[in-house]
Every structure is written in structure tokens, then in C-alpha cells.
Scaffold this motif. Structure first.
Motif, PDB file in Angstrom:
ATOM      1  N   PHE A  13      -0.275  -8.096  -6.469  1.00  0.00           N
ATOM      2  CA  PHE A  13      -1.767  -7.391  -6.495  1.00  0.00           C
ATOM      3  C   PHE A  13      -2.807  -8.384  -7.084  1.00  0.00           C
ATOM      4  CE2 PHE A  13      -4.341  -3.929  -8.512  1.00  0.00           C
ATOM      5  CZ  PHE A  13      -4.834  -3.610  -7.134  1.00  0.00           C
ATOM      6  N   ASP A  14      -2.538  -8.973  -8.003  1.00  0.00           N
ATOM      7  CA  ASP A  14      -3.427  -9.702  -8.860  1.00  0.00           C
ATOM      8  C   ASP A  14      -2.709 -11.235  -9.070  1.00  0.00           C
ATOM      9  OD1 ASP A  14      -4.579 -11.259 -11.033  1.00  0.00           O
ATOM     10  OD2 ASP A  14      -5.197  -9.147 -12.158  1.00  0.00           O
ATOM     11  N   LYS A  63      -5.937  -5.027  -0.096  1.00  0.00           N
ATOM     12  CA  LYS A  63      -4.921  -4.329  -0.724  1.00  0.00           C
ATOM     13  C   LYS A  63      -5.775  -3.511  -1.952  1.00  0.00           C
ATOM     14  CE  LYS A  63      -0.802  -2.492  -1.964  1.00  0.00           C
ATOM     15  NZ  LYS A  63      -0.364  -1.410  -1.178  1.00  0.00           N
ATOM     16  N   LYS A  64      -5.752  -2.167  -2.193  1.00  0.00           N
ATOM     17  CA  LYS A  64      -6.667  -1.574  -3.338  1.00  0.00           C
ATOM     18  C   LYS A  64      -5.761  -1.107  -4.536  1.00  0.00           C
ATOM     19  CE  LYS A  64     -10.185  -2.875  -0.978  1.00  0.00           C
ATOM     20  NZ  LYS A  64     -10.620  -3.925  -1.227  1.00  0.00           N
ATOM     21  N   GLU A  65      -4.512  -1.031  -4.301  1.00  0.00           N
ATOM     22  CA  GLU A  65      -3.711  -0.532  -5.423  1.00  0.00           C
ATOM     23  C   GLU A  65      -2.254  -1.099  -5.346  1.00  0.00           C
ATOM     24  OE1 GLU A  65      -1.732   3.442  -3.215  1.00  0.00           O
ATOM     25  OE2 GLU A  65      -4.085   3.476  -3.620  1.00  0.00           O
ATOM     26  N   PRO A  66      -1.762  -1.245  -6.643  1.00  0.00           N
ATOM     27  CA  PRO A  66      -0.464  -1.815  -6.728  1.00  0.00           C
ATOM     28  C   PRO A  66       0.646  -1.714  -5.745  1.00  0.00           C
ATOM     29  CG  PRO A  66      -1.464  -1.060  -8.957  1.00  0.00           C
ATOM     30  CD  PRO A  66      -2.130  -0.475  -7.807  1.00  0.00           C
ATOM     31  N   TYR A  67       1.637  -2.567  -5.514  1.00  0.00           N
ATOM     32  CA  TYR A  67       2.458  -2.203  -4.476  1.00  0.00           C
ATOM     33  C   TYR A  67       3.640  -1.274  -4.859  1.00  0.00           C
ATOM     34  CZ  TYR A  67       0.784  -6.161  -1.786  1.00  0.00           C
ATOM     35  OH  TYR A  67       0.055  -6.959  -1.000  1.00  0.00           O
ATOM     36  N   ASN A  68       4.235  -0.375  -4.085  1.00  0.00           N
ATOM     37  CA  ASN A  68       5.120   0.596  -4.313  1.00  0.00           C
ATOM     38  C   ASN A  68       6.494  -0.174  -4.055  1.00  0.00           C
ATOM     39  OD1 ASN A  68       7.211   2.438  -4.265  1.00  0.00           O
ATOM     40  ND2 ASN A  68       5.974   3.999  -3.215  1.00  0.00           N
ATOM     41  N   ASP A 112       3.998  -7.410 -10.913  1.00  0.00           N
ATOM     42  CA  ASP A 112       4.026  -6.427  -9.852  1.00  0.00           C
ATOM     43  C   ASP A 112       5.287  -5.670  -9.943  1.00  0.00           C
ATOM     44  OD1 ASP A 112       1.713  -6.802  -8.014  1.00  0.00           O
ATOM     45  OD2 ASP A 112       2.376  -8.832  -8.230  1.00  0.00           O
TER      46      ASP A 112
END
Length: 122
Positions: A13-14, A63-68, A112
Motif C-alpha cells: 500500500f505504501d 489502490k485507496k485502502e490497505p490490502y485485506n 502490510d
């Protein structure tokens, strides 16, 4: 026909935070980078001098939110020749997420939430 495993890919994500983590926790550094012409993705391959195997960090602009990660049933294993020092460093970093003293291993979690197994050289 022969095959050789050369890399694993994980989505991050980052990207900067992940690269900093992998450098500090496991001594990994950027080997090469691929950036989409339109900026929609960046692939950064990281490795260290102890192995030819690389991890591909994939960053996606949209991608706007962390991965599930769901049940997060996968991990990547790392062997170390100085288990005690590695453990102390990871304890100080606050990234140890699971310990199994009876097996002589522990796991750290990256930014993550991917698990990375730390195994002593036996």
C-alpha cells in the motif's frame, strides 16, 4: 526442462514505508524498478547479497485502502546466521507477530501485514 524460483510478488500500500521496513528488518535493497508510463503502477525488486531470490513489491496508484490479506496463510522464510541478533533487532522494531520457541522460529509482519518467517541456520 529446469526451473529456478527467482522472485515472489507482494502488493504493498505504501511503497516507501515497505522499502524502509525491508531494508531495516532484512537488509534488502532495491535491485531494479519498473514504472508504468502512465504512473499506474511501480514494481520494485528488492534483494540482499545473501541470495539471488528477490521480492517484487508492487504498488498500484489506484489502490485507496490497505490490502485485506484474509487469513494471511502465506509467508516468506528467511534464514539467518545470527538468530539472537535478528530477534533482538526485530523485537526492538516491534514487528514480531508470532513466536514458536519449540520450533526455534519466529515471524515478523511487514507494514502490510505479510508474515516473514525467521529461521536460524542449523
Amino acid at each position: 526442462m529446469k526451473f529456478k524460483v527467482v522472485h515472489n510478488c507482494i502488493n504493498v500500500f505504501d511503497l516507501d514505508k515497505s522499502m524502509t521496513f525491508y531494508e531495516e528488518a532484512l537488509g534488502m535493497a532495491e535491485v531494479r524498478r519498473i514504472t508504468a508510463e502512465d504512473g499506474s503502477f511501480i514494481l520494485v525488486f528488492i534483494a540482499n547479497e545473501n541470495s539471488e531470490h528477490q521480492i517484487e513489491l508492487t504498488w498500484l496508484r489506484d489502490k485507496k485502502e490497505p490490502y485485506n490479506l484474509g487469513d494471511n496463510e502465506m509467508h516468506i522464510g528467511f534464514r539467518t546466521d545470527d538468530y539472537e541478533s535478528a530477534y533482538a533487532k526485530h523485537k526492538e522494531m516491534g514487528c514480531i507477530c508470532y513466536e514458536n520457541p519449540s520450533m526455534g522460529i519466529y515471524f515478523i509482519a511487514d507494514p502490510d501485514g505479510y508474515w516473514l518467517e525467521i529461521i536460524p541456520t542449523r
